[in-house]
Design a protein around this motif. Structure first.
Motif, PDB file in Angstrom:
ATOM      1  N   ALA A 116       0.821  -1.216   0.000  1.00 25.88           N
ATOM      2  CA  ALA A 116       0.000   0.000   0.000  1.00 25.88           C
ATOM      3  C   ALA A 116       0.857   1.269   0.000  1.00 25.88           C
ATOM      4  O   ALA A 116       0.325   2.375   0.006  1.00 25.88           O
ATOM      5  N   GLY A 117       2.173   1.102  -0.045  1.00 26.53           N
ATOM      6  CA  GLY A 117       3.064   2.263  -0.013  1.00 26.53           C
ATOM      7  C   GLY A 117       3.302   2.873  -1.385  1.00 26.53           C
ATOM      8  O   GLY A 117       2.851   2.346  -2.401  1.00 26.53           O
ATOM      9  N   MET A 118       4.033   3.968  -1.405  1.00 27.77           N
ATOM     10  CA  MET A 118       4.211   4.717  -2.650  1.00 27.77           C
ATOM     11  C   MET A 118       5.108   4.002  -3.665  1.00 27.77           C
ATOM     12  O   MET A 118       4.872   4.065  -4.864  1.00 27.77           O
TER      13      MET A 118
ATOM     14  N   ASN B  92       3.075   1.470  -5.248  1.00 27.66           N
ATOM     15  CA  ASN B  92       2.046   2.059  -6.095  1.00 27.66           C
ATOM     16  C   ASN B  92       2.574   2.307  -7.509  1.00 27.66           C
ATOM     17  O   ASN B  92       1.818   2.299  -8.479  1.00 27.66           O
ATOM     18  N   HIS B  93       3.870   2.520  -7.612  1.00 24.18           N
ATOM     19  CA  HIS B  93       4.482   2.608  -8.945  1.00 24.18           C
ATOM     20  C   HIS B  93       4.821   1.222  -9.484  1.00 24.18           C
ATOM     21  O   HIS B  93       4.569   0.904 -10.634  1.00 24.18           O
TER      22      HIS B  93
ATOM     23  N   PHE C 114       2.021  -1.491 -10.929  1.00 24.53           N
ATOM     24  CA  PHE C 114       1.479  -1.217 -12.257  1.00 24.53           C
ATOM     25  C   PHE C 114       2.494  -1.566 -13.347  1.00 24.53           C
ATOM     26  O   PHE C 114       2.117  -1.954 -14.445  1.00 24.53           O
TER      27      PHE C 114
ATOM     28  N   ALA D 169      -6.328   0.302   2.299  1.00 26.10           N
ATOM     29  CA  ALA D 169      -5.521   0.860   1.214  1.00 26.10           C
ATOM     30  C   ALA D 169      -5.157  -0.229   0.210  1.00 26.10           C
ATOM     31  O   ALA D 169      -5.141   0.002  -1.002  1.00 26.10           O
TER      32      ALA D 169
ATOM     33  N   VAL E 120      -5.670  -0.234  -3.823  1.00 19.47           N
ATOM     34  CA  VAL E 120      -4.678  -0.558  -4.850  1.00 19.47           C
ATOM     35  C   VAL E 120      -5.233  -1.637  -5.785  1.00 19.47           C
ATOM     36  O   VAL E 120      -5.127  -1.536  -7.012  1.00 19.47           O
TER      37      VAL E 120
ATOM     38  N   ARG F  10       8.813  14.715  -1.473  1.00 20.54           N
ATOM     39  CA  ARG F  10       8.495  13.297  -1.267  1.00 20.54           C
ATOM     40  C   ARG F  10       9.743  12.501  -1.557  1.00 20.54           C
ATOM     41  O   ARG F  10      10.654  12.978  -2.221  1.00 20.54           O
ATOM     42  N   SER F  11       9.779  11.261  -1.087  1.00 20.93           N
ATOM     43  CA  SER F  11      10.950  10.443  -1.407  1.00 20.93           C
ATOM     44  C   SER F  11      10.787   9.905  -2.831  1.00 20.93           C
ATOM     45  O   SER F  11       9.726  10.006  -3.439  1.00 20.93           O
ATOM     46  N   SER F  12      11.864   9.357  -3.334  1.00 24.28           N
ATOM     47  CA  SER F  12      11.940   9.038  -4.758  1.00 24.28           C
ATOM     48  C   SER F  12      11.273   7.704  -5.080  1.00 24.28           C
ATOM     49  O   SER F  12      11.927   6.767  -5.512  1.00 24.28           O
ATOM     50  N   ALA F  13       9.962   7.652  -4.890  1.00 27.28           N
ATOM     51  CA  ALA F  13       9.229   6.398  -5.100  1.00 27.28           C
ATOM     52  C   ALA F  13       9.283   5.948  -6.558  1.00 27.28           C
ATOM     53  O   ALA F  13       9.506   4.767  -6.847  1.00 27.28           O
ATOM     54  N   ALA F  14       9.098   6.877  -7.481  1.00 27.15           N
ATOM     55  CA  ALA F  14       9.002   6.501  -8.891  1.00 27.15           C
ATOM     56  C   ALA F  14      10.315   5.898  -9.384  1.00 27.15           C
ATOM     57  O   ALA F  14      10.332   4.822 -10.005  1.00 27.15           O
ATOM     58  N   SER F  15      11.440   6.574  -9.110  1.00 28.32           N
ATOM     59  CA  SER F  15      12.712   6.048  -9.621  1.00 28.32           C
ATOM     60  C   SER F  15      13.166   4.819  -8.836  1.00 28.32           C
ATOM     61  O   SER F  15      13.878   3.970  -9.379  1.00 28.32           O
TER      62      SER F  15
END
Lengths: 438, 438
Positions: A104-106, A109-110, A113, A140, A144, A327-332
């Motif tokens: 359920a974290g960021m 979440n990336h 998918f 949460a 998701v 925010r922290s770098s969730a996407a990368s």
């Protein structure tokens, strides 16, 4: 998988997959995998949500009891299919089971998918996602799963959510362990090691008990090297070399910084290694890295920058980013996890390698055994890897490798109680958490 | 693109690309595109960050003045390349320029990484991303750009960030307009229409002035249908049919709900249409939709559910999700934007279609002209589309289409001042914002 549901599969030290072991030796089941399973637990057989797909008659949808610990299929993913019976899916590979903790974290979440879209495991690889969360995050998790439903990914054939690793890790071939407790105010690294160590010890036991025997595990939750060590020590029937600590984001950042300094696009940088711990003692290696096939030191003649600024640039990236972006770098981070998996399931390009934190037993570099240390690896694309022997060392590199090795040995002493090493003794000299991480 | 930087390209009503117009008729430049350009602005020529790629000698990195409105190349993306000179990129298509507004927001944080990874435009399509943000979000834009750097996407060859649409939209072939002001406490829909209408009027003018003449525009920011109308009316030199309002998330949700009810996997649902406005008056169409090739009403015999519950399930999805998950559905919205683009750049599967909010002039359904209305579309994969004529209507469907049409006509009256329609008169009867959206 139907057989595995009815019987308890065996794990051997050779790490055969449960299905392989079982179909070959179903007559003599061993219960070694249960050795770490707490007795208080009683696990009913897993609920199978598959229905024969008959579009003509509506089928009752499996409803989930939120108080139950059991993971169950979610929503539309209960309405499944026989992959082999459908014309368009006949050529697909066998369904792969992927567990993700901290779902359920960021970062998840990336990542989820990406996994569901086919870009990680490939366009002919159907995927089952098993999401592990906590009691607090259960709603949460449902959110998701709903978003995954609404995304209509053709390759995503199962989604299960749950809060018990002994249920969620059932038969998984990949476990991406992202969830970890963040450091609270005033908490020291030793305390964090203990708090998260407990989680990873439990998850190691659960993997040992119920996962596919050749499960590949990537630990992301910090402190990830020592968490991976705890995890593998609690899963003695899974090959130790199957456990990874993620240092790929550090590698990607190192490549980017070398590209920037050299004035080239990042695709020209190869053979980048992160040595050691995912902490401020980590060693981004500019001695072996190459730019356009040439040694970095021939291309970047500002050696002072390499020695005094480069490592800092790589390590402070997360901190700079959190200041800019809030925010922290969730996407990368998610991209780098996807990269780490792809590096294991596709052959490494000729002459290149990738970094991963792996168990050091039998390493050719003279690094202390029995720790999880980031080193250069190559893969044939079969999920396995080998260590790269063709690297050079100089005094500068060796000195730094020794320092990060000392830190990992100290971290190991801190968690001795969690890895069957007796009484813990914790003498970590300083806080080496990377800026921007928790 | 070098020619376009030195001269001002022409847009014709035929919507030729600036480069095409230019290379064909460079001798007679027209300045019609400048007609909407505010006089107060003075735009210096765009900074080109391309350097000849010479790995041997470090190249000074372009630094960015944060006070400047001009978008500039970001970090490693200033260190670029001649795509045609490199062996591995020779077979690639021409670089495509994609602008994204609201680039520091959560939807973009998912979408940008999809665009950069190649999964939207394809594995041989290099991409330039132009990120539009606000003064307030400029640092966050830098953070996003840094994460894109650290992701090392081979196809991502340029990233620019900026806060002036006249600069950011320069030469873009796609504009994904996600940014919009959220509704403040107590704000009525009419007020929101006005506040956001101003933004989309400005962005329409900017697109008209500087974008590629055949730019495709997808409006996501709410209220997206009327925002798209405002945008296209302020960009008279771009073909009106190039403007889309996103209803693809609604379509995806409708497919998922039909699958759930029918007890089939979602890939068995086809021909789903969302008619009308992206609001609670929208009409998810179960009359024309199919499940396993059969009309939905033959497969789902619970017609009471179809008439009384289905639409509600689709529309309330966002609200349910925000309750469960605590956040709006950024990830699945980004997936649906990617789907919407892919539907325009890949041929529509035989017999199927997709929904998009498009300009109604010349529509075959008898829907009022001069509004942006979601309808079924098919594409040859060239970025263009045609409306599907082969649909049926019944009284129930027509009645609901009339209601959503009436709402869009009322919304148009509210923004008359922004589309050259004289004095606005706003008589919206009720709040029709979809739950969970802002």
């Amino acid at each position: 998988m139907a057989v595995a549901e009815l019987t308890t599969p065996t794990c051997t030290k050779q790490g055969l997959r449960s299905s392989e072991v079982f179909y070959l030796s179903a007559g003599t089941p061993s219960f070694r995998r249960l050795s770490f399973r707490p007795l208080r637990r009683t696990h009913s057989s897993r609920i199978s949500c598959s229905v024969n797909q008959t579009a003509q008659a509506p089928v009752a949808v499996q409803t989930k009891d939120p108080k139950s610990n059991k993971p169950e299929c979610f929503g539309v993913f209960c309405l499944t299919y026989d992959l082999k019976a459908e014309e368009e899916t006949k050529s697909w590979k066998k369904l792969i089971n992927v567990a993700v903790s901290g779902a359920a974290g960021m970062i998840s979440n990336h990542l989820l998918f990406k996994l569901a879209s086919g870009q990680v495991f490939g366009p002919d690889q159907p995927v089952a996602l098993k999401l592990l969360g906590s009691e607090r995050s259960f709603q949460a998790l449902e959110g998701v799963a709903m978003e995954l439903e609404d995304s209509l990914f053709p390759l995503l054939r199962e989604v299960q959510i749950g809060i018990d690793p002994y249920e969620v890790f059932q038969d998984v071939e990949w476990a991406l362990l992202i969830g970890a407790k963040p450091r609270g105010p005033g908490m020291e690294r030793a305390e964090l090691l203990d708090v998260n160590g407990q989680i990873f010890a439990e998850q190691g036991k659960a993997l040992n008990a119920v996962a596919s025997c050749n499960v590949k595990v990537i630990v992301v939750g910090n402190p990830c090297n020592t968490n991976a060590l705890i995890c593998l020590k609690n899963a003695p029937n899974i090959p130790a070399k199957n456990f990874h600590a993620l240092t790929r984001l550090d590698e990607n950042r190192a490549k980017c910084q070398l590209a920037l300094k050299a004035g080239v696009f990042y695709d020209k940088v190869s053979n980048a290694t992160i040595w050691g711990n995912h902490s401020t003692t980590q060693v981004p290696d500019f001695l072996n890295a190459r730019i356009n096939g040439l040694p970095v030191k021939e291309v970047i003649t500002d050696h002072k920058w390499l020695e005094e600024e480069f490592t800092d640039k790589v390590q402070k990236r997360g901190g700079v980013l959190i200041k800019k972006w809030g925010r922290s770098s969730a996407a990368s981070t998610a991209v780098s996890i996807a990269d780490a998996i792809k590096s294991l399931v596709t052959p490494t390009p000729e002459g290149d390698w990738f970094s991963s934190g792996v168990y050091t037993d039998g390493n050719p570099y003279g690094i202390a055994e029995g720790i999880v240390f980031s080193v250069p690896c190559r893969s044939k694309g079969d999920g396995d890897y080998e260590l790269v022997k063709d690297v050079i060392f100089d005094d500068y590199l060796l000195k730094r490798i020794t320092k990060t090795e000392a830190e990992l040995l100290a971290e190991r002493r801190c968690v001795a109680h969690l890895i069957g090493g007796g009484v813990a003794f914790c003498d970590l000299p300083e806080d080496t958490m990377l800026p921007g991480e928790m």
